[in-house]
Design a protein around this motif. Structure first.
Motif, PDB file in Angstrom:
ATOM      1  N   GLU A  44      27.653  18.340  53.035  1.00 19.74           N
ATOM      2  CA  GLU A  44      26.308  18.828  53.332  1.00 19.74           C
ATOM      3  C   GLU A  44      25.998  20.160  52.655  1.00 19.74           C
ATOM      4  O   GLU A  44      24.830  20.523  52.490  1.00 19.74           O
ATOM      5  CB  GLU A  44      26.113  18.925  54.848  1.00 19.74           C
ATOM      6  N   ARG A  45      27.022  20.887  52.248  1.00 19.50           N
ATOM      7  CA  ARG A  45      26.773  22.131  51.521  1.00 19.50           C
ATOM      8  C   ARG A  45      26.131  21.872  50.162  1.00 19.50           C
ATOM      9  O   ARG A  45      25.509  22.766  49.573  1.00 19.50           O
ATOM     10  CB  ARG A  45      28.080  22.899  51.338  1.00 19.50           C
ATOM     11  N   GLN A  46      26.267  20.663  49.644  1.00 23.64           N
ATOM     12  CA  GLN A  46      25.628  20.324  48.374  1.00 23.64           C
ATOM     13  C   GLN A  46      24.107  20.370  48.466  1.00 23.64           C
ATOM     14  O   GLN A  46      23.417  20.549  47.452  1.00 23.64           O
ATOM     15  CB  GLN A  46      26.078  18.928  47.926  1.00 23.64           C
ATOM     16  N   LEU A  47      23.581  20.236  49.657  1.00 26.63           N
ATOM     17  CA  LEU A  47      22.130  20.191  49.837  1.00 26.63           C
ATOM     18  C   LEU A  47      21.458  21.493  49.427  1.00 26.63           C
ATOM     19  O   LEU A  47      20.276  21.495  49.055  1.00 26.63           O
ATOM     20  CB  LEU A  47      21.786  19.858  51.291  1.00 26.63           C
ATOM     21  N   THR A  48      22.186  22.606  49.472  1.00 30.79           N
ATOM     22  CA  THR A  48      21.578  23.881  49.070  1.00 30.79           C
ATOM     23  C   THR A  48      21.286  23.918  47.583  1.00 30.79           C
ATOM     24  O   THR A  48      20.492  24.753  47.132  1.00 30.79           O
ATOM     25  CB  THR A  48      22.496  25.059  49.439  1.00 30.79           C
ATOM     26  N   MET A  49      21.909  23.037  46.797  1.00 31.05           N
ATOM     27  CA  MET A  49      21.726  23.006  45.348  1.00 31.05           C
ATOM     28  C   MET A  49      20.824  21.864  44.908  1.00 31.05           C
ATOM     29  O   MET A  49      20.651  21.637  43.704  1.00 31.05           O
ATOM     30  CB  MET A  49      23.089  22.870  44.662  1.00 31.05           C
ATOM     31  N   LEU A  50      20.249  21.147  45.874  1.00 32.95           N
ATOM     32  CA  LEU A  50      19.484  19.941  45.569  1.00 32.95           C
ATOM     33  C   LEU A  50      18.082  20.029  46.156  1.00 32.95           C
ATOM     34  O   LEU A  50      17.823  20.832  47.064  1.00 32.95           O
ATOM     35  CB  LEU A  50      20.205  18.717  46.145  1.00 32.95           C
ATOM     36  N   PRO A  51      17.151  19.183  45.692  1.00 30.80           N
ATOM     37  CA  PRO A  51      15.808  19.169  46.272  1.00 30.80           C
ATOM     38  C   PRO A  51      15.836  18.728  47.738  1.00 30.80           C
ATOM     39  O   PRO A  51      16.802  18.114  48.201  1.00 30.80           O
ATOM     40  CB  PRO A  51      15.058  18.145  45.402  1.00 30.80           C
ATOM     41  N   ASP A  52      14.782  19.024  48.446  1.00 26.14           N
ATOM     42  CA  ASP A  52      14.657  18.649  49.853  1.00 26.14           C
ATOM     43  C   ASP A  52      14.186  17.202  49.925  1.00 26.14           C
ATOM     44  O   ASP A  52      12.989  16.915  49.932  1.00 26.14           O
ATOM     45  CB  ASP A  52      13.667  19.584  50.556  1.00 26.14           C
ATOM     46  N   LEU A  53      15.148  16.281  49.988  1.00 27.73           N
ATOM     47  CA  LEU A  53      14.870  14.850  49.963  1.00 27.73           C
ATOM     48  C   LEU A  53      15.748  14.150  50.995  1.00 27.73           C
ATOM     49  O   LEU A  53      16.773  14.699  51.428  1.00 27.73           O
ATOM     50  CB  LEU A  53      15.158  14.269  48.572  1.00 27.73           C
ATOM     51  N   PRO A  54      15.412  12.915  51.365  1.00 27.38           N
ATOM     52  CA  PRO A  54      16.294  12.156  52.256  1.00 27.38           C
ATOM     53  C   PRO A  54      17.680  11.979  51.623  1.00 27.38           C
ATOM     54  O   PRO A  54      17.798  11.887  50.398  1.00 27.38           O
ATOM     55  CB  PRO A  54      15.574  10.811  52.403  1.00 27.38           C
ATOM     56  N   TRP A  55      18.707  11.911  52.476  1.00 28.73           N
ATOM     57  CA  TRP A  55      20.061  11.796  51.959  1.00 28.73           C
ATOM     58  C   TRP A  55      20.938  10.995  52.907  1.00 28.73           C
ATOM     59  O   TRP A  55      20.636  10.850  54.090  1.00 28.73           O
ATOM     60  CB  TRP A  55      20.667  13.184  51.737  1.00 28.73           C
ATOM     61  N   ILE A  56      22.017  10.475  52.349  1.00 29.11           N
ATOM     62  CA  ILE A  56      23.068   9.855  53.136  1.00 29.11           C
ATOM     63  C   ILE A  56      24.388  10.481  52.715  1.00 29.11           C
ATOM     64  O   ILE A  56      24.528  10.951  51.584  1.00 29.11           O
ATOM     65  CB  ILE A  56      23.129   8.327  52.960  1.00 29.11           C
ATOM     66  N   LYS A  57      25.349  10.485  53.628  1.00 27.27           N
ATOM     67  CA  LYS A  57      26.645  11.079  53.350  1.00 27.27           C
ATOM     68  C   LYS A  57      27.713   9.994  53.333  1.00 27.27           C
ATOM     69  O   LYS A  57      27.794   9.167  54.243  1.00 27.27           O
ATOM     70  CB  LYS A  57      26.969  12.123  54.414  1.00 27.27           C
ATOM     71  N   VAL A  58      28.522  10.001  52.261  1.00 25.35           N
ATOM     72  CA  VAL A  58      29.621   9.053  52.113  1.00 25.35           C
ATOM     73  C   VAL A  58      30.872   9.831  51.705  1.00 25.35           C
ATOM     74  O   VAL A  58      30.848  11.058  51.588  1.00 25.35           O
ATOM     75  CB  VAL A  58      29.286   7.954  51.073  1.00 25.35           C
ATOM     76  N   SER A  59      31.956   9.138  51.461  1.00 23.82           N
ATOM     77  CA  SER A  59      33.199   9.796  51.053  1.00 23.82           C
ATOM     78  C   SER A  59      33.061  10.403  49.661  1.00 23.82           C
ATOM     79  O   SER A  59      32.181  10.024  48.873  1.00 23.82           O
ATOM     80  CB  SER A  59      34.358   8.801  51.086  1.00 23.82           C
ATOM     81  N   GLY A  60      33.943  11.347  49.350  1.00 19.83           N
ATOM     82  CA  GLY A  60      33.867  12.069  48.083  1.00 19.83           C
ATOM     83  C   GLY A  60      34.303  11.240  46.892  1.00 19.83           C
ATOM     84  O   GLY A  60      35.050  10.259  47.032  1.00 19.83           O
ATOM     85  N   PRO A  61      33.874  11.624  45.685  1.00 20.99           N
ATOM     86  CA  PRO A  61      34.161  10.817  44.490  1.00 20.99           C
ATOM     87  C   PRO A  61      35.621  10.821  44.068  1.00 20.99           C
ATOM     88  O   PRO A  61      36.028   9.970  43.281  1.00 20.99           O
ATOM     89  CB  PRO A  61      33.272  11.457  43.412  1.00 20.99           C
ATOM     90  N   THR A  62      36.425  11.783  44.556  1.00 20.31           N
ATOM     91  CA  THR A  62      37.857  11.776  44.238  1.00 20.31           C
ATOM     92  C   THR A  62      38.693  11.271  45.414  1.00 20.31           C
ATOM     93  O   THR A  62      39.916  11.358  45.386  1.00 20.31           O
ATOM     94  CB  THR A  62      38.335  13.175  43.832  1.00 20.31           C
ATOM     95  N   SER A  63      38.035  10.727  46.432  1.00 25.26           N
ATOM     96  CA  SER A  63      38.733  10.191  47.590  1.00 25.26           C
ATOM     97  C   SER A  63      39.419   8.863  47.243  1.00 25.26           C
ATOM     98  O   SER A  63      38.967   8.121  46.360  1.00 25.26           O
ATOM     99  CB  SER A  63      37.733   9.966  48.738  1.00 25.26           C
ATOM    100  N   VAL A  64      40.487   8.549  47.967  1.00 26.68           N
ATOM    101  CA  VAL A  64      41.149   7.252  47.790  1.00 26.68           C
ATOM    102  C   VAL A  64      40.240   6.114  48.242  1.00 26.68           C
ATOM    103  O   VAL A  64      40.503   4.942  47.933  1.00 26.68           O
ATOM    104  CB  VAL A  64      42.480   7.198  48.557  1.00 26.68           C
ATOM    105  N   ARG A  65      39.149   6.446  48.926  1.00 28.37           N
ATOM    106  CA  ARG A  65      38.186   5.432  49.371  1.00 28.37           C
ATOM    107  C   ARG A  65      37.169   5.088  48.291  1.00 28.37           C
ATOM    108  O   ARG A  65      36.338   4.194  48.489  1.00 28.37           O
ATOM    109  CB  ARG A  65      37.463   5.926  50.626  1.00 28.37           C
ATOM    110  N   GLU A  66      37.223   5.759  47.160  1.00 35.81           N
ATOM    111  CA  GLU A  66      36.198   5.570  46.136  1.00 35.81           C
ATOM    112  C   GLU A  66      36.040   4.122  45.665  1.00 35.81           C
ATOM    113  O   GLU A  66      34.909   3.665  45.452  1.00 35.81           O
ATOM    114  CB  GLU A  66      36.466   6.483  44.935  1.00 35.81           C
TER     115      GLU A  66
END
Length: 367
Positions: A44-66
């Motif tokens: 969610e800290r990424q939101l400070t660098m992004l436009p104010d838009l709807p979002w969903i949160k998933v696992s990270g791109p370097t996660s073993v879940r990728e």
């Protein structure tokens, strides 16, 4: 149309290249009618660098879940997903997908970025030992995006995908025309400043060594190295020519970077290979000339405005920089640089991506 953009590569606190690309394109996609846009984040800290838009949160791109991340993304029911990288997991996806290839640098320069986790660095090296993993990933998507005509040509040359390839170029947030005009009016001062800027990493393919040798051949010049450098990098570069005047800034804010651009004689880079080169556009946007290695992608970006020298020829770099000591030449290059920078915009890149997304769904084009 429900469009989702993978924003998980957005840095926290300060953008890097892919992070800036993400924020720039998403901000302009949000302005296009007919798109229901959702951002995919992993922190969610990424939101400070992004436009104010709807979002969903998933696992990270370097996660073993990728490899299975598509099953998390499916819950948002997107029609199309755009990823700014080519490594997004695709297993079980129920949407159209476009993956992005920024460059093919690491096939010829296999050293991975040092800030990646150890297991990712091992996979990185293995991935870049052959072309087939890239082909496998790209052909699992429905389309491919890249940031330059140069990279699109390389994708075709190496037969990396059977999917359509669309160019959505990098850009920069340009200052107003007043700043560029002020630069041209200060040609006498800027030509005599003998101040050179380098913005980039110190990885081998960046070939910073040539810049150091060139500055050693330019009496009175200072090379400002703006990115963070390790102590080992500093010692290595200083040992090349102890007489070369080097200033290590160890990272600068955007405000500091822009202030330095408005004082410098030129921005310089001697890269052996690149997928684009955002610092060139940033510098030219401020009316600051660029002196760069003569490689195809820099010709694409710099056009007739830039000055070019062979990547490993320090003497030619030095003599090319010295051309800017003439105020009339500096002013001519400054004006041409601003004009060239205006060829690149996030709005145009967003439009290209939107048209691609609409085409993948078979719907009518956005307005």
């Amino acid at each position: 149309m429900k469009l989702a953009f993978d924003c998980r590569y957005t840095r926290i606190g300060r953008h890097d290249g892919i992070s800036r690309y993400t924020a720039g394109v998403v901000g302009e996609l949000a302005k296009i009618d007919g798109l229901d846009l959702t951002m995919i984040i992993s922190d969610e800290r990424q939101l400070t660098m992004l436009p104010d838009l709807p979002w969903i949160k998933v696992s990270g791109p370097t996660s073993v879940r990728e490899p299975l991340v598509a099953r998390q993304v499916n819950r948002a029911h997107p029609d199309v997903v755009i990823s700014p990288m080519q490594t997004m997991g695709t297993a079980g996806r129920r949407y159209r997908l476009a993956l992005t290839v920024h460059d093919l640098i690491y096939y010829s320069n296999p050293e991975p970025p040092h800030d990646l986790p150890a297991f990712v660095r091992v996979l990185w090296r293995l991935y870049h030992k052959a072309w087939w993993p890239q082909r496998m990933l790209l052909n699992r998507a429905d389309a491919v995006v890249t940031v330059s005509e140069t990279t699109r040509g390389l994708i075709a040359e190496h037969h990396l995908t059977k999917r359509p390839v669309v160019v959505a170029r990098n850009a920069a947030d340009l200052p107003g025309p007043a700043e560029a005009s002020a630069a041209a009016d200060a040609a006498d001062t800027r030509a005599g400043a003998k101040s050179l800027l380098y913005m980039g990493s110190f990885m081998p393919y960046k070939n910073v060594e040539t810049l150091v040798r060139a500055v050693g051949d330019l009496p009175g010049y200072t090379l400002h190295l703006l990115s963070r450098a390790t102590d080992a990098d500093k010692r290595r570069l200083q040992a090349i020519d102890p007489a070369a005047r080097l200033v290590f800034h160890d990272g600068v804010s955007d405000e500091e970077y822009h202030a330095l651009l408005q004082q410098a004689t030129a921005l310089v880079t001697a890269s052996l290979d690149e997928g684009f080169g955002i610092p060139l556009v940033e510098s030219m946007g401020y009316g600051t000339p660029v002196v760069v290695s003569d490689i195809p992608v820099f010709r694409e970006i710099g056009g007739e405005a830039a000055l070019y020298a062979p990547a490993r020829d320090a003497a030619r770099f030095a003599s090319t920089v010295a051309r800017l000591e003439e105020p009339a030449e500096w002013r001519r290059r400054s004006i041409a640089s601003r004009t060239q920078a205006e060829e690149f915009s996030w709005a145009a890149s967003a439009r290209a991506i939107a048209e691609l997304a609409i085409g993948l769904t078979g719907r009518s084009a956005p307005r």
